[in-house]
Write a protein that holds these residues in place. Sequence first.
Motif, mmCIF file in Angstrom:
data_model
loop_
_atom_site.group_PDB
_atom_site.id
_atom_site.type_symbol
_atom_site.label_atom_id
_atom_site.label_comp_id
_atom_site.label_asym_id
_atom_site.label_seq_id
_atom_site.Cartn_x
_atom_site.Cartn_y
_atom_site.Cartn_z
ATOM 1 N N GLN A 106 0.842 -1.195 0.000
ATOM 2 C CA GLN A 106 0.000 0.000 0.000
ATOM 3 C C GLN A 106 0.878 1.245 0.000
ATOM 4 O OE1 GLN A 106 -2.294 -0.611 3.612
ATOM 5 N NE2 GLN A 106 -3.996 -1.470 2.470
ATOM 6 N N ARG A 107 0.298 2.317 -0.528
ATOM 7 C CA ARG A 107 1.015 3.588 -0.503
ATOM 8 C C ARG A 107 1.005 4.174 0.899
ATOM 9 N NH1 ARG A 107 1.853 6.434 -5.461
ATOM 10 N NH2 ARG A 107 1.187 5.155 -7.223
ATOM 11 N N TYR A 121 12.532 1.892 -3.006
ATOM 12 C CA TYR A 121 12.378 1.565 -4.420
ATOM 13 C C TYR A 121 11.030 0.936 -4.746
ATOM 14 C CZ TYR A 121 17.090 2.877 -5.725
ATOM 15 O OH TYR A 121 18.237 3.602 -6.009
ATOM 16 N N ASP A 122 10.144 0.795 -3.749
ATOM 17 C CA ASP A 122 8.772 0.399 -4.049
ATOM 18 C C ASP A 122 7.909 1.584 -4.473
ATOM 19 O OD1 ASP A 122 7.990 -2.293 -4.038
ATOM 20 O OD2 ASP A 122 8.241 -2.428 -1.876
ATOM 21 N N HIS A 123 8.309 2.778 -4.100
ATOM 22 C CA HIS A 123 7.500 3.966 -4.371
ATOM 23 C C HIS A 123 7.717 4.407 -5.815
ATOM 24 C CE1 HIS A 123 5.372 7.596 -4.111
ATOM 25 N NE2 HIS A 123 5.703 7.981 -2.895
ATOM 26 N N PRO A 124 6.667 4.416 -6.669
ATOM 27 C CA PRO A 124 6.860 4.757 -8.080
ATOM 28 C C PRO A 124 7.120 6.233 -8.336
ATOM 29 C CG PRO A 124 4.555 4.298 -7.641
ATOM 30 C CD PRO A 124 5.297 3.967 -6.384
ATOM 31 N N MET A 125 6.714 7.101 -7.447
ATOM 32 C CA MET A 125 7.024 8.536 -7.544
ATOM 33 C C MET A 125 6.498 9.180 -8.829
ATOM 34 S SD MET A 125 10.792 8.943 -5.891
ATOM 35 C CE MET A 125 11.079 8.368 -4.221
ATOM 36 N N GLU A 126 5.292 8.852 -9.236
ATOM 37 C CA GLU A 126 4.726 9.463 -10.444
ATOM 38 C C GLU A 126 4.913 10.985 -10.392
ATOM 39 O OE1 GLU A 126 2.181 5.810 -9.455
ATOM 40 O OE2 GLU A 126 3.080 7.482 -8.360
ATOM 41 N N ASN A 127 5.357 11.560 -11.498
ATOM 42 C CA ASN A 127 5.728 12.985 -11.497
ATOM 43 C C ASN A 127 4.544 13.918 -11.705
ATOM 44 O OD1 ASN A 127 5.815 11.764 -14.191
ATOM 45 N ND2 ASN A 127 6.343 13.808 -14.911
ATOM 46 N N VAL A 128 3.396 13.398 -12.108
ATOM 47 C CA VAL A 128 2.180 14.214 -12.232
ATOM 48 C C VAL A 128 0.998 13.439 -11.664
ATOM 49 C CG1 VAL A 128 2.927 15.566 -14.241
ATOM 50 C CG2 VAL A 128 1.770 13.383 -14.596
ATOM 51 N N ILE A 129 -0.103 14.147 -11.436
ATOM 52 C CA ILE A 129 -1.395 13.614 -10.984
ATOM 53 C C ILE A 129 -1.383 13.199 -9.516
ATOM 54 C CG2 ILE A 129 -3.224 11.937 -11.375
ATOM 55 C CD1 ILE A 129 -2.947 13.895 -13.660
#
Length: 763
Positions: A615-616, A685-693
């Motif tokens: 989970q996040r 390194y599990d966190h994808p860190m999407e740069n938008v949204i």
Amino acid sequence: MIKEESKEKRMLKRIDQSADLVIVGGGLTGTCAAITAARAGITVILVQDRPVLGGNCSSEVRLWILGATSHMGNNNRWARESGVIDEIMLENIYRNPDGNPLIFDTVLLEKIVEEQNVTLLLNTAVYDLDKNPQGRENEDQITAVHAFCSQNSTQYTLSAPLFCDASGDGIVGFLAGAAFRMGAESVEEFGERFAPDKAYGELLGHSMYFYSKDVGRPVKFVPPSFALQDIKDIPRYKTFNPRDFGCRLWWLEYGGRLDTVHDTEKIKWELWKVVYGAWNYIKNSGEFPEAENMTLEWVGTIPGKRESRRFEGDYMLTQQDIVEQKTFNDTVAFGGWSLDLHPADGIYSDQSGCNQWHSKGVYSIPYRCYYSKNVSNLFIAGRIISATHVAFASTRVMATSAVGGQAVAVAAALCKKYNCSPRELGENHLKELQLELWRSGQYLPQTPVKDAENLVQNAVQITASSTLNLKELPGSDFWSPVKDSVAQMLPVVPGKAPSVTFWVDAEEAMEFKVELRKSSKSFNHTPDVTLETKHFKLVKGINELQADWESTFDEAGYAFICFMKNEKVKLQYSETRITGLVSVFNATNPAVSNYGKQEPTEDIGVDTFEFWCPQRRPEGRNIAMRFDQPISVFGTDNLTNGLHRPVSQPNAWVADLNDKSPLITVSWNEPATISKVEFVFDTDYDHPMENVIYVHPETVMPFCVSDITITNCNDQVVGTITDNHLSKRTVVFEKPVTTQHLKIRLSGSNPNVPISLMEVRCY
């Protein structure tokens, strides 16, 4: 004042420039390649035909950057891409956790302009090139590319011994005569059972996004005349949600039946028709009263491209390579996105917008996919690498492309060092290429790397003020119903599985099932092998339970203690977070095709298995547990094992939770002379860190060490790092330091996370 009249045709201003490497395409791939090459010591010209860097992830398109982590929707644990792309993503989340695409533009631009070895040409499009004449030596080589900048009316001739095509459509490779493919291979050519038929289509289309916002008062919308008049002609019109914006609208796709290179403008106009028609439907159909106060804030002006040409290297990656996780001796990058094909008709298709099929873990990409097989000084990078249409469906995503750009850049620097071609480098200097990639932060799956120049490898002793011997994950006040099956991942070594004590709160007397599982491959994190099942008799209220396992592990890996779904049972959780430990849930993830289990209805060459995903944060706590024997896998020997992240073990030294400012001491038999010290930290390194949204809950990962002090054997401070938020940091000494003992003091800011370090290197 200038006054000029001429009867002759005027010529454009012309500038000739040369460098060691010319990179065409300033998307994320070309940007990461340029930064990496510059840091490797070669000169680079980066040519970008748009006013900003980033391509599909720029503010012009606004697609999120994704790769192996897949929105935390697959079983690829600790799989985020490393190296320069990791540095960019961490810097962006530090400055821009709300995902403002304009701020992300500045992060990319800053990274480039800080590199003195990079010459950046924006708004500059390559339209021609020169090659050595046929019949002459090196007739298959490019000598220069020609480009035009629309903003300064200048023509550039850019020469170099090496070129990299990261342009997306492969303009350099196309002009140079490089072998390429466009469309889908048949099932028979490579034996790929997921290869699409003509009815599905052979190309993925383009997408156009829009942003909307609530302005707090009614806003009317009068559509332009070219807007699609009847949005109900689109089979997916019922999917529209007025609250969706940006790349959540990825399915606004069109063009897969057209020439996705030369018909791009035609495709763009059709997408504009759809976007404005969709907004007209949202605003004026009466079906969305919640949109009354909403206005259209932004619409893309160029489409985000998925697919056009793919260029042939000395190897073509296939579906089987991805699904089977094939091992290559020339691995230089990795991927982990799903095999993600879309119907060619896009938004006009009555089929699902995508077909995503995952492998059980990350896969390797060989170096031979990154250079042209018939243009000897041309690297290929990004979505155009040497892969079949089916394999491309996974390799095409931006984070995967970025690590490929890093691979190409390091290869280019070594090509200069040895005055050789890309192919010759792979034949003669492969181990050095992999070593330099590893030093730059690149993760190379199943590829052991030894660094003989790292002085820490020669240390007689590495000691720490404390080392974690994990006896328990202490319970907190947080209890949660087992609405979905949940597992605690625990690192184990060969031998008997650890017995665990845990606590549950039952609504009534009942039976509760707990399983012990592992992955069929120790380097994977798909719990597809069930070792034991236990059924516990619960009484109403809080139960303390102990699972004594009989099973043994014959190699190091992760045990999954699986608590099977039962909504009448609450599990107690812990607030303690530790490098290399995570809880995972057998739940659905609507961001990707994750319905809890992957079950192809026919034989398309992919596996059936369950998804167990974290989970996040701020969720994602570990499960409270006590162990019969301490888990002792966090020693200082991990600092030299050659792995930068958790794989089959945490691969990190971890301090005791009570040691808030631990000290590591590296000792040699004789004084060592050190010019620089490199550190690798845990940035989750599990966190994808999407740069938008996505809005991220923190700007610094909770596992990350913030402050470092380095002292010599006389306890003199020789280097410091403060307020760190990055995975990889280097301290370069003004003058080399000679010492027999190097002492490293570390501290962090999260009271529930023990200090950890993945690696320390000295040169």
